[in-house]
Write an enzyme that holds these catalytic residues in place. Structure first.
Site, PDB file in Angstrom:
ATOM      1  N   LEU A  76       8.659   2.115  -0.224  1.00  0.00           N
ATOM      2  CA  LEU A  76       8.941   2.521  -1.573  1.00  0.00           C
ATOM      3  C   LEU A  76       7.397   2.410  -1.849  1.00  0.00           C
ATOM      4  CD1 LEU A  76      10.969   2.651  -3.703  1.00  0.00           C
ATOM      5  CD2 LEU A  76      10.892  -0.225  -4.066  1.00  0.00           C
ATOM      6  N   ASP A  77       6.745   3.380  -2.554  1.00  0.00           N
ATOM      7  CA  ASP A  77       5.394   3.650  -2.876  1.00  0.00           C
ATOM      8  C   ASP A  77       4.845   2.227  -3.750  1.00  0.00           C
ATOM      9  OD1 ASP A  77       5.528   5.936  -2.085  1.00  0.00           O
ATOM     10  OD2 ASP A  77       6.165   7.110  -3.742  1.00  0.00           O
ATOM     11  N   ILE A  78       3.710   2.127  -3.674  1.00  0.00           N
ATOM     12  CA  ILE A  78       2.774   1.077  -4.411  1.00  0.00           C
ATOM     13  C   ILE A  78       3.204   0.872  -5.880  1.00  0.00           C
ATOM     14  CG2 ILE A  78       0.550   2.248  -4.612  1.00  0.00           C
ATOM     15  CD1 ILE A  78      -0.556  -0.530  -3.977  1.00  0.00           C
TER      16      ILE A  78
END
Length: 244
Positions: free
Chosen positions: A120-122
């Site tokens: 899950l992207d930052i």
């Protein structure tokens, strides 16, 4: 015609008994039998061979934990990068959700081998699964995974004329046609995405191709496991009755 043979560890992973790495470990410990005989590392088997795992291995599998975290912005899913923290740093006794109904208590040994099953992207929030169980990881991120992942995506910009149809099917990334998705408007500035693949920053890049810019992205479901009311920055154990 002779039956096709393959490595025992690969066959065990195919059968969903464990991951290939776990299989090799169990074989080394003498915890696997093929047709009643103790298996050896590197052994080849056919589809008709009977494979049995010792009780000790089954107990080890049952002890493995799978955790659901509501990841906040600013945390990376995997290895810490630059000045950012890793999501696993949020898995502490203090951060366990008070309404966790699993009846399990956090123990430090649960962090050993705990790894994110997917990313899950930052700058994205929501449901992140961390697991010690190779079977769960394979189900969620394996090459042939069929597990749906659902997202709520807040967007800005002007959608091109056939943009919604293209989001559902017809876009390519990195020179590869994307699998069909289910994309619908949730309200005037929010889309709902259901995907079965997870290329890097896929949703953001898909939106850019049709004239939209993502300003907020939250994953709310993986398979049948939902984020629900889990507060941001807190986690809970996946219950035995929950299936991805």
């Amino acid at each position: 015609m002779e039956a096709e043979l393959q490595r025992l560890s690969k066959r065990m992973a195919q059968l969903g008994l464990c991951s290939r790495r776990e299989a090799d470990s169990y074989i080394e410990q003498g915890l696997v039998k093929v047709n009643g005989q103790v298996a050896v590392l590197g052994q080849k088997v056919s589809d008709s061979d009977r494979i049995d795992l010792a009780k000790q291995a089954h107990e080890a599998q049952a002890e493995r934990v799978t955790i659901v975290l509501n990841k906040p912005v600013g945390f990376v899913s995997g290895t810490p990068e630059k000045d950012y923290k890793a999501a696993i740093e949020l898995i502490t006794a203090d951060n366990q959700w008070a309404e966790d109904t699993s009846r399990r208590t956090f123990k430090p040994h649960m962090l050993k081998g705990l790894a994110p099953a997917g990313r899950l992207d930052i700058d994205s929030t929501g449901l992140l699964v961390l697991t010690q169980d190779g079977r769960v990881a394979k189900q969620l991120i394996g090459e042939h995974s069929k597990t749906d992942k659902e997202y709520l995506v807040r967007v800005r910009g002007d959608l091109i004329a056939n943009g919604l149809a293209l989001l559902n099917h017809g876009l390519s990334l990195d020179g590869e046609a994307l699998k069909p998705a289910k994309v619908t408007w949730q309200n005037e500035d929010q889309l709902r995405f259901v995907l079965r693949q997870g290329k890097k920053r896929q949703i953001r890049r898909m939106c850019e191709l049709v004239g939209l810019r993502v300003v907020g992205l939250k994953r709310i479901r993986i398979g049948q496991v939902k984020l629900g009311n889990l507060p941001q920055g807190q986690w809970r154990f996946v219950r035995p009755d929950e299936q991805f």
